[in-house]
Design an enzyme around this catalytic site. Sequence first.
Site, short mmCIF file in Angstrom:
data_model
loop_
_atom_site.label_atom_id
_atom_site.label_comp_id
_atom_site.label_asym_id
_atom_site.label_seq_id
_atom_site.Cartn_x
_atom_site.Cartn_y
_atom_site.Cartn_z
N GLY A 52 25.01 6.29 35.50
CA GLY A 52 23.98 6.78 34.58
C GLY A 52 24.48 7.65 33.46
CG ASP A 111 14.92 13.74 41.02
OD1 ASP A 111 13.99 14.51 40.83
OD2 ASP A 111 14.76 12.61 41.56
CG PHE A 160 11.59 6.95 37.80
CD1 PHE A 160 12.41 7.58 38.73
CD2 PHE A 160 12.03 5.77 37.23
CE1 PHE A 160 13.65 7.05 39.08
CE2 PHE A 160 13.27 5.22 37.57
CZ PHE A 160 14.07 5.86 38.51
P1 IMP Z 1 19.15 13.61 42.99
O1 IMP Z 1 20.21 13.42 44.03
O2 IMP Z 1 17.76 13.49 43.57
O3 IMP Z 1 19.31 14.86 42.16
O4 IMP Z 1 19.22 12.37 42.05
C1 IMP Z 1 20.16 12.26 41.11
C2 IMP Z 1 20.38 10.81 40.76
O5 IMP Z 1 19.19 10.04 40.94
C3 IMP Z 1 20.73 10.73 39.31
O6 IMP Z 1 22.11 10.73 39.13
C4 IMP Z 1 20.07 9.44 38.90
O7 IMP Z 1 20.98 8.38 39.08
C5 IMP Z 1 18.92 9.24 39.84
N1 IMP Z 1 17.63 9.66 39.24
C6 IMP Z 1 16.88 10.75 39.52
N2 IMP Z 1 15.77 10.80 38.77
C7 IMP Z 1 15.81 9.71 37.98
C8 IMP Z 1 14.94 9.19 36.96
O8 IMP Z 1 13.89 9.75 36.58
N3 IMP Z 1 15.33 8.02 36.39
C9 IMP Z 1 16.47 7.37 36.72
N4 IMP Z 1 17.32 7.83 37.65
C10 IMP Z 1 16.98 8.98 38.29
MG MG Z 2 23.16 8.75 38.53
#
Ligand code: IMP
Ligand code: MG
Length: 188
Positions: A52, A111, A160
Site C-alpha cells: 500500500g 488503522d 474505508f
Molecule cells: P491495521 O493493522 O489495522 O493498522 O491496518 C493497517 C493495514 O490495513 C494498512 O497497512 C492497510 O493495508 C490496511 N488498511 C487499513 N485501513 C484501510 C483502508 O481504509 N483502506 C485500505 N486499506 C486499509
Molecule cells: Mg498496507
Amino acid sequence: MLVDSMSQRFEDDIERILFTPEQIETTIHRLAGEILNQYRDQPLTIISVLTGSLMFISDLIRLLPIKLHLDCIGASSYGDSTTSSGVITITKQLRVGVRDRHVLLVDDILDTGQTLGYIADVIRALRPLDLKTCVLLDKPSRRKVNIKPDFRGFEIPDFFVVGYGLDYADQYRNLPYIAVLKKGVYKT
Ligand code: IMP
Ligand code: MG
C-alpha cells in the site's frame, strides 16, 4: 484529465473523492519538510511496508535530498474483508541491516495499529539506533494498539478508503486520488 477518466471508469464503485492528487502532493511536501528537519545530517534507513505504501514512498523520497537506504518489508493481515484479522504475517523479509541506523518506517495507513505495531517490534529487535513511523493516513478512532505516528499526512474518520496505493481486495491501487468506496462494493 487523468482524474476524470479514472473517475468515469470507477464511478460505480467510488462514493466520493476524499483527497485529490493536489491535496496529496501538498501534504507529502509538508511531511518531507518535517522529515528533513529531523534527519538532515543523519544516516537514514527508510523501510516501506508493501504494498500500500508504494506510491507514497516513491513520491516522498524524491523530496528528500539526503543520503538514505531504502528497503521494503512485506506484511499482510487482510483477506477480502475491510477489518484487520489481527494475525500479521511477514511476506517479505528485510534485506538491509538496520542495526545502529536511524530507521523510519513508512506505511499507507494506520488503522487498528496491529500491522505497524508488529513490524515495529520486529525492527526494534534488530537494535536500530532509533525508530520512527510515518503514515499518509491515520484512523485513530479504530486504534487497538497504543501507537502514534511520528509523522502523519491526514487524519480521517472511520471510512474505508482506496486509491493512491490503498486497496480493497488488491484493487483500486491505481487511482490517483484517495476515495471512499461505496458501501455495497465491499463486505465487512
Ligand atoms: P491495521 O493493522 O489495522 O493498522 O491496518 C493497517 C493495514 O490495513 C494498512 O497497512 C492497510 O493495508 C490496511 N488498511 C487499513 N485501513 C484501510 C483502508 O481504509 N483502506 C485500505 N486499506 C486499509
Ligand atoms: Mg498496507
